[in-house]
Design a protein around this motif. Structure first.
Motif, mmCIF file in Angstrom:
data_model
loop_
_atom_site.group_PDB
_atom_site.id
_atom_site.type_symbol
_atom_site.label_atom_id
_atom_site.label_comp_id
_atom_site.label_asym_id
_atom_site.label_seq_id
_atom_site.Cartn_x
_atom_site.Cartn_y
_atom_site.Cartn_z
ATOM 1 N N ALA A 102 24.641 11.234 -64.176
ATOM 2 C CA ALA A 102 24.606 10.588 -62.862
ATOM 3 C C ALA A 102 25.130 11.526 -61.780
ATOM 4 N N VAL A 103 24.473 11.456 -60.634
ATOM 5 C CA VAL A 103 24.967 12.158 -59.447
ATOM 6 C C VAL A 103 25.005 11.140 -58.313
ATOM 7 N N PHE A 104 26.192 10.953 -57.749
ATOM 8 C CA PHE A 104 26.342 10.013 -56.648
ATOM 9 C C PHE A 104 26.505 10.797 -55.348
ATOM 10 N N ARG A 107 29.562 12.690 -53.688
ATOM 11 C CA ARG A 107 30.765 12.617 -54.522
ATOM 12 C C ARG A 107 30.576 13.568 -55.696
ATOM 13 N N THR A 108 31.461 14.520 -55.792
ATOM 14 C CA THR A 108 31.299 15.501 -56.874
ATOM 15 C C THR A 108 32.129 15.113 -58.084
ATOM 16 N N GLN A 109 31.599 15.423 -59.260
ATOM 17 C CA GLN A 109 32.399 15.188 -60.462
ATOM 18 C C GLN A 109 33.059 16.485 -60.928
ATOM 19 N N TRP A 111 35.634 19.779 -60.781
ATOM 20 C CA TRP A 111 37.052 19.919 -60.462
ATOM 21 C C TRP A 111 37.198 20.896 -59.292
ATOM 22 N N TRP A 112 37.755 20.387 -58.234
ATOM 23 C CA TRP A 112 37.809 21.032 -56.925
ATOM 24 C C TRP A 112 38.426 22.423 -56.961
ATOM 25 N N ASP A 113 39.446 22.591 -57.797
ATOM 26 C CA ASP A 113 40.213 23.843 -57.799
ATOM 27 C C ASP A 113 39.704 24.848 -58.826
ATOM 28 N N LEU A 114 38.701 24.463 -59.593
ATOM 29 C CA LEU A 114 38.243 25.340 -60.673
ATOM 30 C C LEU A 114 36.887 25.950 -60.347
ATOM 31 N N PRO A 115 36.618 27.143 -60.883
ATOM 32 C CA PRO A 115 35.262 27.691 -60.755
ATOM 33 C C PRO A 115 34.272 26.743 -61.447
ATOM 34 N N GLU A 118 34.068 26.694 -65.180
ATOM 35 C CA GLU A 118 35.174 26.035 -65.886
ATOM 36 C C GLU A 118 34.927 24.529 -65.957
ATOM 37 N N LEU A 123 33.393 19.759 -69.213
ATOM 38 C CA LEU A 123 32.412 18.711 -69.528
ATOM 39 C C LEU A 123 31.793 18.933 -70.906
ATOM 40 N N ARG A 154 35.155 28.890 -56.960
ATOM 41 C CA ARG A 154 35.808 27.592 -57.071
ATOM 42 C C ARG A 154 35.027 26.552 -56.267
ATOM 43 N N ARG A 156 35.797 24.195 -54.351
ATOM 44 C CA ARG A 156 36.209 23.964 -52.957
ATOM 45 C C ARG A 156 35.551 24.962 -51.993
#
Lengths: 354, 270
Positions: A102-104, A107-109, A111-115, A118, A123, A154, A156
């Protein structure tokens, strides 16, 4: 792959508290809250076959996202039933999770701080994907979405287009037969949109995935979906092909032809009307609900007359959908009114039957 | 052959430490802050004890050791989830909490794994800080191997209690969508009642009695008091039992709340 979605009489009602205006109103709401029921989705039924891409369309607030949330298992319906690959999603959430991606929208699934890579690895572990499968799937997605140019960045620091491409890949890393996409290309530039469309087309046609897509982008619908389900005010108002939608709501095409014989007699035929004639220049338009599609009309004109030049003006799908949303809103309101009328009509009978 | 899913999923514990390792400035800032805090706290308590021998049952070395260990211990659970947009509050705010419920890993297990990774990573920092402080003579090591062992068990139980307290606060977000005020109260209560600001032994008796009914002193005050010898080994059994009891009570409570939170998510759709 055996992905399919079955929806039978699905309904969802939310209960909210009405906030009364003003200070006294606020106090009254606190002491004696007024609860109202909002029917987000009412008695929706449809099916999506394996390897089919279905566009779930409707204006904002029509109930599209609520429907998708029920199908992904994060929202329980008030009534009705849904099955995704044979699983009732809201009853067997974890089993369903392995069958769906699913992709909403925005909204990202990840991890904001990770490349990005990663996030993919986390996942992979959560979905228990073998390392070799994970690697080959990443290669495939990289070929289609050009992920390697930014997957060590990353999250972000990604642009919106890069992030959505990463999210699409993340949703498909565990190879789900069914994919839910809730406005996945919102806010993206045309180049990335086209890349995403190609990716989705590949997933449906080559990988046989079942895709349920909601979008407001009619170009996307036109390029990806053969079948659409139109809902408004929480009710299903149309389930059919794009041609059917055009026929029903988009009767604004015109076929302009230059006849070889400027004096030849021109008569309308069922479903087609002569809009105007100026010597050899004739313009045909649709007439009533039995009107052919613009492409059928084009063929009919060529078959009936000897023409030296022909052109068509077709209503943009966006115009068609605008008309559809307006008319579908009226239809949904009528349907709701009919149901309310039926309930009102049945109420005394029930009382009498007591 | 694929690794069993339960074994592979533990790697979700990497999330927060990886985020920090990918952000060197954040690590530098943490190192600087920790160094400054340790130096200031050690200086403060040495200054306070300049004109006195033993106060509240603690001599100067015990008080300094306690205060410095309290600073180091805060590092165990003080990783920056906020910058990584990975707090429960942020997931509720951005609507990304739905993804926690769209994966084959239950949210409570994901949360626990993530916290475990944070604590192991934070503990590595604390242990290095501890070694440096012991080598520099700022912190006195435990009096015996038995004390060290009991301290480790107590510290583990204390971190476990702290995990559940933090979890309970995060769970509030499922019902209020805001936990900022609760978090502020928690941080103050946690620091005050666990003895981070000052050892609880310095507080009046009524305050110590009151705090004994709350879980906070089980997080830090008990293990640190065992380490510095303010709680004797003979009383350690009772203290460890109280800590374990808090673990059980809070585990049951938070388990119940997870269920309510899941109902909340699936009734509102995230």
């Amino acid at each position: 792959m055996s992905g399919s979605i079955e929806v039978r009489g699905l309904s969802r009602t939310f209960h909210t508290t009405v906030r009364r205006p003003g200070f006294l109103g606020a106090v009254r709401s606190l002491v004696n809250p007024e609860r109202v029921a909002k029917h987000a989705v009412t008695d929706i039924s449809f099916e999506v076959q394996p390897g089919e891409l279905l566009a779930l369309l409707g204006p904002n607030g029509a109930g599209k996202s609520t429907t998708i949330k029920m199908l992904t298992g994060i929202l329980t319906p008030t009534a009705g039933e849904a099955r995704v690959v044979g699983t009732v999603p809201y009853e067997e959430r974890e089993r369903n999770a392995r069958n769906i991606g699913a992709v909403f929208g925005q909204r990202t699934q990840l991890w904001w701080d990770l490349p990005v890579r990663e996030s993919f690895a986390i996942l992979r572990d959560i979905y228990d994907v073998p390392a070799d499968e994970h690697a080959s799937r990443l290669r495939e997605f990289d070929d289609l979405l050009d992920l390697s140019s930014f997957w060590d960045t990353r999250v972000r620091h990604l642009s919106l287009g890069q992030r959505v491409r990463s999210d699409l890949a993340a949703a498909l890393l565990h190879d789900p037969p069914v994919v839910f996409l809730d406005e996945p290309t919102i806010g993206m530039d045309v180049v990335v949109k086209e890349q995403v469309r190609e990716f989705l087309r590949y997933q449906v046609e080559e990988r046989g995935r079942t895709v349920l897509l909601t979008t407001h982008d009619m170009t996307e619908v036109e390029r990806l979906a053969e079948r659409v389900v139109l809902i408004n005010h929480g009710r299903l108002v149309l389930d059919g092909t794009l041609d059917e939608i055009r026929r029903k709501f988009g009767s604004t095409w015109q076929v302009r032809a230059t006849l070889a014989d400027g004096h030849a007699p021109v008569e309308p035929w069922p479903g087609v009307v002569l809009v105007r004639r100026d010597g050899p220049q004739v313009v045909f338009g649709p007439d009533g609900p039995a009107a052919p599609t613009v492409h059928q009309a084009l063929k009919q004109v060529i078959e009936r007359y000897e023409v030296t030049d022909i052109a068509l003006d077709e209503a943009e799908l966006e115009d068609v959908m605008r008309a559809a949303y307006v008319q579908a809103g009226d239809m949904a309101a009528d349907m709701a009114g009919d149901v309310a009328g039926d309930v009102a009509a049945q109420a005394p009978a029930r009382t009498q039957g007591g | 052959m694929a690794m069993p899913s339960a074994l592979r999923a533990w790697r979700a514990a990497r999330v927060t430490p990886l985020g920090e390792l990918h952000t060197p400035p954040r690590m530098t800032a943490a190192l600087l802050r920790l160094t400054v805090q340790v130096v200031l706290v050690a200086s403060l308590w040495r200054g306070l004890y300049a004109a006195t021998g033993t106060t509240a049952g603690l001599d100067r070395e015990q008080a300094v050791t306690y205060a410095v260990l309290a600073v180091l211990a805060t590092r165990v659970r003080e990783l920056d989830q906020y910058s990584g947009r990975d707090t429960v509050l942020q997931h509720m705010h951005f609507g990304t909490i739905v993804y926690w419920y769209l994966r084959p890993l239950p949210p409570q297990r994901y949360y626990a794994l993530r916290a475990l990774g944070e604590q192991i990573y934070g503990f590595a920092w604390a242990i290095v800080g501890y070694a440096v402080c012991v080598a520099a003579g700022v912190v006195q090591p435990p009096k015996s191997a038995a004390v060290a062992g009991v301290f480790m068990v107590s510290l583990l139980l204390g971190q476990w209690v702290l995990y559940y307290i933090m979890l309970a606060i995060d769970q509030l977000c499922f019902f209020t969508l805001r936990n900022g005020a609760a978090m502020l109260i928690l941080i103050f209560a946690q620091n005050l009642l666990s003895g981070v600001y000052a050892p609880l032994w310095f507080f009046p008796d009524w305050f110590i009695t009151l705090s004994s009914f709350l879980p906070f002193q089980a997080t830090l005050s008990v293990p640190l008091s065992l380490h510095v010898g303010r709680i004797q080994l003979s009383d350690a059994g009772t203290q460890l039992a109280i800590q374990a009891a808090w673990v059980v009570v809070l585990a049951l409570l938070t388990r119940l709340v997870w269920r309510r939170a899941a109902l909340r998510v699936i009734s509102q759709g995230g």
